[in-house]
Design a protein around this motif. Structure first.
Motif, short mmCIF file in Angstrom:
data_model
loop_
_atom_site.label_atom_id
_atom_site.label_comp_id
_atom_site.label_asym_id
_atom_site.label_seq_id
_atom_site.Cartn_x
_atom_site.Cartn_y
_atom_site.Cartn_z
N ASP A 392 0.86 -1.19 0.00
CA ASP A 392 0.00 0.00 0.00
C ASP A 392 0.89 1.23 0.00
O ASP A 392 1.56 1.53 0.99
CB ASP A 392 -0.91 -0.01 1.23
CG ASP A 392 -1.93 1.12 1.20
OD1 ASP A 392 -2.12 1.71 0.12
OD2 ASP A 392 -2.50 1.43 2.26
N HIS A 393 0.92 1.94 -1.13
CA HIS A 393 1.77 3.12 -1.33
C HIS A 393 0.88 4.35 -1.21
O HIS A 393 -0.19 4.44 -1.83
CB HIS A 393 2.41 3.04 -2.72
CG HIS A 393 3.45 4.06 -3.00
ND1 HIS A 393 3.16 5.36 -3.36
CD2 HIS A 393 4.80 3.98 -3.00
CE1 HIS A 393 4.28 6.02 -3.58
NE2 HIS A 393 5.30 5.21 -3.36
N GLU A 394 1.29 5.33 -0.45
CA GLU A 394 0.40 6.44 -0.15
C GLU A 394 0.18 7.38 -1.33
O GLU A 394 -0.68 8.26 -1.26
CB GLU A 394 0.90 7.24 1.05
CG GLU A 394 2.18 7.99 0.86
CD GLU A 394 2.56 8.75 2.12
OE1 GLU A 394 2.05 8.42 3.20
OE2 GLU A 394 3.38 9.67 2.01
N THR A 395 0.89 7.20 -2.44
CA THR A 395 0.70 8.05 -3.61
C THR A 395 -0.01 7.31 -4.74
O THR A 395 -1.08 7.71 -5.19
CB THR A 395 2.03 8.60 -4.11
OG1 THR A 395 2.63 9.39 -3.08
CG2 THR A 395 1.82 9.48 -5.34
N PHE A 396 0.56 6.20 -5.23
CA PHE A 396 -0.06 5.56 -6.39
C PHE A 396 -1.15 4.56 -6.00
O PHE A 396 -1.94 4.11 -6.84
CB PHE A 396 0.99 4.88 -7.28
CG PHE A 396 1.47 3.53 -6.80
CD1 PHE A 396 0.72 2.38 -6.98
CD2 PHE A 396 2.70 3.40 -6.18
CE1 PHE A 396 1.16 1.15 -6.56
CE2 PHE A 396 3.16 2.18 -5.75
CZ PHE A 396 2.38 1.04 -5.94
N GLY A 397 -1.23 4.17 -4.73
CA GLY A 397 -2.25 3.22 -4.32
C GLY A 397 -1.65 1.89 -3.90
O GLY A 397 -0.65 1.87 -3.17
N SER A 398 -2.24 0.80 -4.35
CA SER A 398 -1.80 -0.50 -3.88
C SER A 398 -1.39 -1.40 -5.04
O SER A 398 -1.76 -1.16 -6.19
CB SER A 398 -2.92 -1.18 -3.07
OG SER A 398 -4.05 -1.40 -3.89
N ALA A 399 -0.64 -2.44 -4.69
CA ALA A 399 -0.23 -3.44 -5.67
C ALA A 399 -0.23 -4.79 -4.98
O ALA A 399 0.27 -4.93 -3.85
CB ALA A 399 1.16 -3.13 -6.23
N THR A 400 -0.79 -5.79 -5.65
CA THR A 400 -0.79 -7.16 -5.14
C THR A 400 -0.06 -8.02 -6.16
O THR A 400 -0.35 -7.97 -7.36
CB THR A 400 -2.21 -7.68 -4.93
OG1 THR A 400 -2.89 -6.83 -3.98
CG2 THR A 400 -2.20 -9.10 -4.39
N THR A 401 0.88 -8.80 -5.68
CA THR A 401 1.69 -9.64 -6.57
C THR A 401 1.64 -11.09 -6.10
O THR A 401 1.48 -11.37 -4.92
CB THR A 401 3.14 -9.16 -6.62
OG1 THR A 401 3.64 -8.98 -5.28
CG2 THR A 401 3.26 -7.84 -7.36
N PHE A 402 1.83 -11.99 -7.06
CA PHE A 402 1.78 -13.42 -6.80
C PHE A 402 3.04 -14.09 -7.37
O PHE A 402 3.68 -13.56 -8.28
CB PHE A 402 0.55 -14.05 -7.44
CG PHE A 402 -0.75 -13.52 -6.93
CD1 PHE A 402 -1.38 -14.10 -5.84
CD2 PHE A 402 -1.35 -12.41 -7.54
CE1 PHE A 402 -2.59 -13.61 -5.36
CE2 PHE A 402 -2.55 -11.91 -7.07
CZ PHE A 402 -3.17 -12.51 -5.97
N ALA A 403 3.35 -15.27 -6.84
CA ALA A 403 4.48 -16.04 -7.35
C ALA A 403 4.24 -17.52 -7.07
O ALA A 403 3.56 -17.88 -6.09
CB ALA A 403 5.79 -15.60 -6.71
N ALA A 404 4.77 -18.36 -7.94
CA ALA A 404 4.72 -19.81 -7.75
C ALA A 404 5.93 -20.42 -8.42
O ALA A 404 6.40 -19.94 -9.46
CB ALA A 404 3.43 -20.38 -8.34
N SER A 405 6.45 -21.48 -7.83
CA SER A 405 7.61 -22.15 -8.41
C SER A 405 7.62 -23.60 -7.95
O SER A 405 6.98 -23.98 -6.97
CB SER A 405 8.92 -21.45 -8.01
OG SER A 405 9.13 -21.54 -6.61
N GLY A 406 8.37 -24.38 -8.69
CA GLY A 406 8.52 -25.79 -8.34
C GLY A 406 9.86 -26.32 -8.78
O GLY A 406 10.44 -25.86 -9.77
#
Length: 638
Positions: A392-406
């Protein structure tokens, strides 16, 4: 003295970062390449990691004898760099064709990207090898664990750790163009306290930043004083205090655009940079060591100043970048098959910048983050990992990221099949948001990356072959927009000098091949080939300063009587200096040779010749690069 036996092997703007515990970092340094910290923020077996990771060990760092970290990184698959002159000049790293400000750089797990930089990236120009004992490079988007800027990858540099017994390491060398260097580190344990501290000094007359092949005459020198320290205090069997520090004070001469022609050429300009890192953490282990907790505060500051004795005013720029970060990280091993890493971070970043005595741009921003990652090993040989992060960035807003590996090995590590998917983002830098050119409506840059590969070991550890395919797509990339002076509509209104906007889409795709061969205990050979097609999707043109092909070979042989011989051969293909692909940068081949001989168990003489064939080349148009150079030194280890 240890012999030069190791070669590089492939294993498959202001934002929060993290730091691992001192125990994790120490185990990583001491475990050669089999244990990796950076890919998962805790020590894990290399065969359980699905991402593409390269480790440069202490043995190889010693064998290669390099002064600057970028010279070690140029043999890493998928990695290229540019530098505006010789050692100490501004330098940037491109991982798999990503921008130089789309990487996270860490020293001992603490993020050191500069929030006062235009893109918030890190200048590798002042990063000397000094007391660095290990380098881990994770390629691909890694924002789930490392937050903003981890679009191209992560570079973690680990300094000398504390030791049980008293240890002293020192070296001094002298060579081409009055270049001198002295580095020392002392480590040991005293009751509940384990410590490591070191310092270094480097100076050189250097080369002309304006290429000597194009008429540059004035040599641009460089000098740096640096220091590093770690302190681990064991308070109880489950509680410890972890303190770390790093400082570098550098001055470099530079060339510029002097009146009346304002053409690039020799000038008497200089630039100073002071980089400071402080870290204080408390580590608490619960449930018999299965639940490990870390609560920490990290502080980084970068001060940069430019001077031109022929100018008016003489101070050309002043910049300060500062990060204050509080972080918690927990690692829970539910059993041998299930583990989780999770945490929370909050960081305040501040910058102040002024040019030619004008009023400064001053701003600060806060970003708060939560992340979690779980690893499951359902049966022997298979490790599956998935994670998510919210910022949650107070200027541009929010970002949600995902990752998966095997990672899967059907034969106890002889064959390793791995794949990973990762998302990345880069928050707009403070300069891009709040400077005279700033745009407070900027969104974050975002990326998706994929890679898949296989590593095959034959005849035990005698031969290792690795192949990796990768792809990354980046959107919302921030570029500078040139504005007409009297614009009445659009983003250029009241922006006569231009501004920044999210206007670019880029992608990168390629392959990385690696070979490591150890036919005898005395001989190691490593080779890598990388093909990287990095393009602007709107124009179809190649991204600036992104060679499509690189190739390198590193070889070392240790004779039984104490003589070590080695050589490095590196080829970098053609590229373009500009996004319009109008100015070509020719490819080049660099050859280095080196030798070291042990005089006693504690003293070693060493020497090397860099750029043996005196290749003339440029990584940035008009800027010079070092020619043939020879150095000799002595190393002490007790």
């Amino acid at each position: 003295m240890p012999h030069s036996l190791s070669a590089l092997a492939l294993a498959a703007t202001a934002t929060p970062a993290a730091a691992q515990t001192a125990d994790d970092l120490t185990r990583s340094i001491e475990a050669d390449r089999d244990i990796v910290v950076t890919a998962s923020r805790t020590d894990r077996d290399r065969d359980e990691i699905g991402q593409s990771v390269t480790v440069i060990t202490a043995q190889e760092i010693e064998a290669r004898q390099s002064q600057a970290v970028v010279d070690l990184l140029r043999t890493v698959p998928g990695v290229t760099f540019t530098r505006n002159g010789g050692v100490g000049s501004a330098a940037g790293l491109n991982i798999r064709g990503a921008e130089t400000d789309q990487n996270v750089v860490l020293i001992d797990g603490v993020k050191i990207n500069d929030p006062s930089g235009v893109g918030g990236g890190f200048n590798f120009g002042n990063l000397l090898v000094g007391n660095i004992r290990r380098i881990e490079v994770v390629r691909g988007s890694q924002s789930v664990l490392w937050g903003s800027q981890a679009i191209g990858g992560v570079v973690n540099l680990l300094t000398a750790p504390p030791t049980d017994a008293l240890g002293v390491n020192a070296r001094a060398e002298y060579g081409w163009r009055d270049t001198a260097q002295a580095v020392a580190n002392v480590s040991g344990s005293f009751g509940p306290v384990a410590a490591s501290a070191g310092a270094g000094w480097f100076r050189t007359d250097g080369i002309s930043s304006f290429s000597e092949a194009r008429g540059g005459l004035e040599r641009d020198g460089y000098e740096q004083f640096g220091a590093n320290a770690k302190l681990l205090v064991t308070l109880t069997d489950t509680l410890s205090l972890d303190l770390r520090g790093y400082h570098a004070d550098s001055t470099v001469d530079a060339d510029g655009f002097a009146p009346p022609s304002f053409a690039f050429g020799d000038t008497r300009e200089t630039a100073t940079t002071r980089e400071t890192i402080g870290y204080a953490g408390i580590n608490l282990s619960l449930l018999g060591g299965r639940f490990r907790n870390r609560l920490a505060f990290a502080y980084t500051r970068t001060d940069r100043d430019g001077f031109d004795p022929a100018g008016s005013p003489q101070v050309t720029f002043e910049a300060e970048g500062e990060n204050e970060r509080f972080e918690y990280q927990g690692i829970l091993d539910l059993d041998d098959a299930i583990s989780a890493t999770f945490g929370a971070e909050t960081e305040r970043s501040r910058f102040a910048a002024a040019s030619f005595g004008g009023p400064p741009d001053i701003a600060d921003v806060r970003i708060t983050s939560f992340y979690g990652e779980a690893t499951v090993k359902p049966f022997a040989g298979l490790a599956l990992t998935g994670g998510v992060r919210h910022d949650d960035h107070e200027t541009f807003g929010s970002a949600t990221t995902f990752a998966a590996s095997g990672a899967y090995s059907p034969n106890d590590g002889a064959t390793l099949i791995r794949a990973s998917y990762g998302e990345g983002f880069r928050a707009p830098s403070l300069y891009q948001l709040f400077s005279i050119y700033g745009n407070r409506t900027l969104d974050a840059e975002r990326s998706e990356s994929f890679d898949a590969g296989v590593t095959q070991r034959l005849l035990g550890d005698t031969l290792e072959l690795a192949a990796t395919w990768f792809r990354r797509d980046t959107r919302n990339q921030i570029d500078f927009v040139f504005c007409p002076p009297a614009a009445t509509t659009g983003i250029c209104v009241d922006r006569p000098f231009g501004t920044y906007d999210n206007i670019r889409l880029t992608d990168a795709e390629g392959v990385e091949l690696a070979l490591t061969m150890r036919p005898t205990s005395a001989f190691t050979l490593m080779g890598q080939y990388s093909f990287i097609d990095a393009t602007n999707r709107a124009t179809g043109l190649a991204l600036a300063r992104r060679p499509r092909e690189t190739f390198s070979v590193v070889a070392d042989y240790a004779f039984a009587f104490g003589l070590d011989l080695g050589a490095t051969l590196a080829h970098v293909g053609d590229s373009f200096d500009d996004g319009g692909n109008l100015n070509r940068l020719d490819g080049y081949v660099l050859a280095d040779i080196r030798a070291a001989i042990a005089l006693t168990d504690a003293i070693e003489l060493y020497g090397r010749v860099e750029n043996l064939f005196d290749e003339r080349y440029e990584t940035v148009r008009l800027y010079g690069t070092p020619g043939r150079a020879a150095y000799a030194g002595v190393r002490l280890a007790m």
